[in-house]
Design a protein around this motif. Structure first.
Motif, short mmCIF file in Angstrom:
data_model
loop_
_atom_site.label_atom_id
_atom_site.label_comp_id
_atom_site.label_asym_id
_atom_site.label_seq_id
_atom_site.Cartn_x
_atom_site.Cartn_y
_atom_site.Cartn_z
N ILE A 152 -1.79 -0.11 -6.17
CA ILE A 152 -1.41 -1.42 -5.63
C ILE A 152 -1.13 -2.37 -6.80
CG2 ILE A 152 -2.23 -3.42 -4.30
CD1 ILE A 152 -3.93 -1.41 -2.68
N ALA A 202 -2.38 10.45 4.20
CA ALA A 202 -3.13 9.20 4.11
C ALA A 202 -3.67 8.98 2.70
CB ALA A 202 -4.27 9.20 5.11
N ASP A 203 -3.13 9.72 1.73
CA ASP A 203 -3.63 9.61 0.37
C ASP A 203 -3.03 8.43 -0.35
OD1 ASP A 203 -5.01 11.84 0.94
OD2 ASP A 203 -3.75 13.20 -0.23
N SER A 204 -3.75 7.36 -0.40
CA SER A 204 -3.22 6.14 -1.01
C SER A 204 -4.18 5.66 -2.09
CB SER A 204 -3.07 5.06 0.06
OG SER A 204 -2.41 5.58 1.18
N PRO A 205 -3.82 5.85 -3.34
CA PRO A 205 -4.70 5.38 -4.41
C PRO A 205 -4.73 3.86 -4.50
CG PRO A 205 -2.74 6.48 -5.31
CD PRO A 205 -2.63 6.56 -3.83
N VAL A 206 -5.92 3.30 -4.54
CA VAL A 206 -6.07 1.86 -4.65
C VAL A 206 -5.41 1.35 -5.93
CG1 VAL A 206 -7.75 -0.02 -4.92
CG2 VAL A 206 -8.17 1.78 -3.25
N ASP A 207 -5.52 2.15 -6.97
CA ASP A 207 -4.97 1.73 -8.26
C ASP A 207 -3.47 1.51 -8.26
OD1 ASP A 207 -7.32 1.57 -9.51
OD2 ASP A 207 -7.17 3.47 -10.61
N ASN A 218 1.80 4.32 0.96
CA ASN A 218 1.35 5.25 1.96
C ASN A 218 2.54 5.92 2.62
OD1 ASN A 218 0.72 5.69 5.07
ND2 ASN A 218 -1.13 6.00 3.87
N SER A 219 2.54 7.22 2.56
CA SER A 219 3.55 7.91 3.33
C SER A 219 2.92 8.28 4.64
CB SER A 219 4.04 9.15 2.60
OG SER A 219 3.60 10.31 3.27
N ILE A 232 0.84 -1.18 0.00
CA ILE A 232 0.00 0.00 0.00
C ILE A 232 0.88 1.23 0.00
CG2 ILE A 232 -1.69 1.30 1.33
CD1 ILE A 232 -2.84 -1.31 2.29
#
Lengths: 510, 510
Positions: free
Chosen positions: A287, A280-285, A275-276, A273
């Protein structure tokens, strides 16, 4: 300046091999000289070469074998002077002063320094009382001073308030009050760190729910200070019990691709994932996935799905079948969405494993262990006594054994009746299950059949089965939830108050 | 049968409150009766009500206060008989026999039982030698038998081979060989578990690389058995040192939303990835997302991103500023893709934190600690001695202090020169950095300015800043990588051999 640090470190390491060949000590000379060593500090040139080390390495018998310290200063400041590092001394604590059988009367007339945090301050017409707590025991050191004490202006100016840290020097005198035998007549008081008026731990009683939101400050209360000390005493008593009985502590792994209980709800551990920590902005795409849209585990840190352990037992068994008796003491995890007073997502477990042992040995060990750790005896403070007598031991522990095999884990040894397994649980009042244990199935064919029954993947357990393939032995063990033991010993109602920083659904603060 | 187990457990718990109100013991009677308690087993009726508990609870002074065990058998078998649970006894180990100053000569003529695993078997014309190891020490127990020994047919049939577990009874006699003072003249031998011929730990030396793939069996080798024992001795010595110096062990959290070092590479801990343990089929699409395609963290277990801790230091500071001196000893994690002999993804750390202390106190503590744990002295075996003298102490440890602030973490205390921080590293030969420590910045304004400099989010550190807001004190601490200490003491080249089950990139097996 960064380069200097690196160079210095590299140089310090690089001299070692040269030194090494001159230092083939035999152990006797080592053991006799090492403890008496003088420890020196040294300032170093830009590319440090510790002359002290070199000279002693070339001049046996190494009577001045030393640790050296080097100050990373500019080359101008470099020197070869050696000064001694101060000796490490145990600090004087309130418990040291008041904890003896005389409650401090044996120290009358002694001049000493106490540091700690102000619990209360009472300014009376001619005299001022400050209660200091340093966390070493429930008891405060009552400090008495008049306006003649050095630094008294800090009291007058209102700088010294509840929560402030202070340093006081004074003489132990008999106390006029009835609450303590001795108090400190203060000659000098120094404010170390003031406390903002917003300090949330004031004298009025705060609820435990409120204090959970202040987990960083709650150890400064009587209750949570006591829980921390009891918890510590229980942990050390645990190590002591097992060490004195010939067990070896084994660090079972936290991250694992195994699932001991077969069906535990586990946390996934991943670096997939993106994630920094700052956002908390983590694009699902983002992955990584394979063509059919499934997660591409081969790109994860461990190359496959990995989880937080639910138990170290299987791993402990591998060491028990090599070293005879071992125990784990480490964190374990459950991703159960149980928002109750009895569950934590992260908790510490003690898991002894005994080789050449059956369920009776296991029960005897569990009982002896529990009796041992609530005999931690000489460290008991009155606070513990009260808890133990009034709250914890309100009934008898009960062991229940030989459970139906269908409700128990695959690794438990089948009894001769074919329907039950050699399992045992120790139940204690208020807590419920404190200990769960079993004799382990040591017979390869039984264990394989059980895995088949439960449709578990035998290949995943290849190493566990190996233990039955090569010199299998009857063995048994148990698991004890450490926070439940802390509850048992302290009477705390909610398990979240038995661990410093509880992790529960929606709560990983601090 | 499942219902019976549950009902029995529930019933056993439900009686406790009734018992509780009759059991307001005072501690003195508790302490005197509890240790001497007789422990009884009892079989229970279908809905068990422990008569023994009830009767003792109603009949002070509780001289028979007991643990009870109940067998979960069918109601027919229920009875109220009480039988004693066997006493827990420390098993006799090879180390107990041969570990004394006489190397066993003081036990000549004694008849005893030894259990363990066969290391070697030599059948000679008139006599057979079996070397048994039980993991308690490097040394084997040499067992000598002739064809008259009971169970000797198992030797003749070839059942007893390297790796098999056996039980032997015999008499301690003087050894004719030069390698040991005593041996066991066997009267009876019992094969406990045979060893498949595929047993991979044969007498010929296996490489450490190979043994890493057999992490479940490698503790049965001389080297890894010794490492496990040294590791255990170091762990216990660590607890002992800090406990005896008034430190309190604090369990810092493993799962955390904080990032102590500010920039550590962390593992994400999540329940968002739909993964069952039996299958790795996890569709990326099933991960909950918000409208803009970002992961919906509100649906994760903790309601926000959570990580495995890289250090317990910040949490330890909260307890140090309440209890004065504390230490952590627990696992920490780095998701760095470093496939080297010096890095682990999961390792154990010891992090003491001293209140009212500066960098000098910190260095003195680190030095005293290290000197203490490599004086674990009386537990030393020759194996350890050899490692320590020949490999580990091939040079002097060096402490480097006062690093440039730009290369160090935000929490370190700024020195008066404005350019350096009160940091220290202890470097040891071969290992490099064994200990890293610092005095912590206790001044709120300095700390806030430093967070601003580094563009770290001050809000995330609200609780850490609170420690400086309410009764701040000078404090210092250090972190020690436990596996590096194990390397230091054993001379193991690769850190993967200093922990039972190493976790590294692409490796979370066992």
């Amino acid at each position: 300046m960064g380069a200097i640090g690196v160079a210095a470190a590299a140089a310090a390491i690089s001299i070692a091999p040269k030194v090494a060949k001159h230092l083939r000590l035999n152990l006797n000379s080592f053991l006799t000289t090492f403890p008496k060593t003088t420890i020196t500090t040294t300032t170093m040139p830009l590319f440090p070469r510790c002359r002290h080390c070199l000279s002693s390495s070339l001049s046996p018998p190494f009577s001045t074998r030393s640790f050296c310290t080097a100050t990373l200063q500019s080359s101008d400041a470099a020197a070869t002077a050696h000064t001694k590092v101060g000796e490490f001394r145990r600090k004087l604590k309130v418990a040291d002063v008041k904890g003896g059988p005389d409650q401090g009367l044996d120290k009358l007339g002694q001049s000493l320094v106490i540091t700690g945090w102000v619990r209360t301050l009472r300014v009376q017409s001619s005299v001022t009382f400050v209660e200091i707590n340093d966390g070493s025991c429930l008891s405060n050191m009552q400090c008495v001073m008049d306006s003649g004490a050095e630094g008294y202006d800090q009291v007058e100016s209102g700088s010294i308030t509840t929560g402030a840290s202070i340093w006081v020097q004074g003489v132990v005198v008999e106390s006029q009050g009835s609450k303590q035998k001795v108090e400190l007549k203060v000659n000098k008081i120094v404010l170390v760190g003031k406390s903002d008026p917003s300090f949330p731990i004031q004298k009025k009683r705060a609820s435990r729910e409120f204090l959970r939101t202040k987990a960083h400050l709650r150890p400064r209360t009587n209750t949570f200070g006591a829980v921390a000390r009891v918890r510590n005493a229980l942990a050390y008593a645990t190590h002591k019990f097992f060490q004195e009985n010939g067990f070896i502590w084994v660090a079972s792994p936290i991250i694992t691709a195994s699932d001991c209980e077969g069906a535990g709800e586990q946390f996934c551990v991943t670096t997939l994932i993106p994630n920094s920590h700052e956002t908390a902005d983590s694009p699902v795409d983002a992955i990584p996935k394979v063509n059919n849209g499934l997660i591409d585990w081969s790109q994860d840190f461990f190359g496959k799905p990995a989880f937080l352990t639910v138990s170290g037992q299987l791993n402990a068994e591998t060491y028990a079948t090599a070293l005879s008796d071992v125990y784990t003491f480490g964190p374990t995890f459950r991703a159960e969405n149980s928002n109750t007073s009895r569950h934590l997502a992260e908790f510490w477990m003690i898991e002894p494993e005994l080789a050449f042992a059956d369920l009776n040995d296991d029960m005897a060990c569990a009982t002896a262990y529990l009796q041992s750790v609530v005999k931690w005896g000489c460290d008991l403070q009155s606070e513990h006594e009260r808890y133990i007598t009034e709250e914890a031991f309100g009934g008898c522990p009960v062991i229940i054994r030989d459970y139906p095999k269908d409700i128990k884990a695959f690794y438990m040894r089948q009894n001769d009746d074919g329907r039950t397994v050699a399992a045992m649980d120790m139940l204690v009042p208020k807590i419920g299950e404190l200990i769960g244990g079993s004799q382990r199935e040591e017979r390869l064919e039984y264990l394989e059949a059980r895995l088949d029954d439960l449709k578990l993947n035998k290949d995943a357990y290849w190493w566990y089965l190996d233990l039955r393939r090569y010199g299998s032995v009857p063995h048994a063990g148990f698991g004890l939830g450490f926070e439940r033991l802390v509850q048992f010993a302290t009477g705390m109602d909610n398990i979240r108050d038995a661990i410093p920083f509880p992790r529960t659904p929606a709560s990983a603060e601090f």
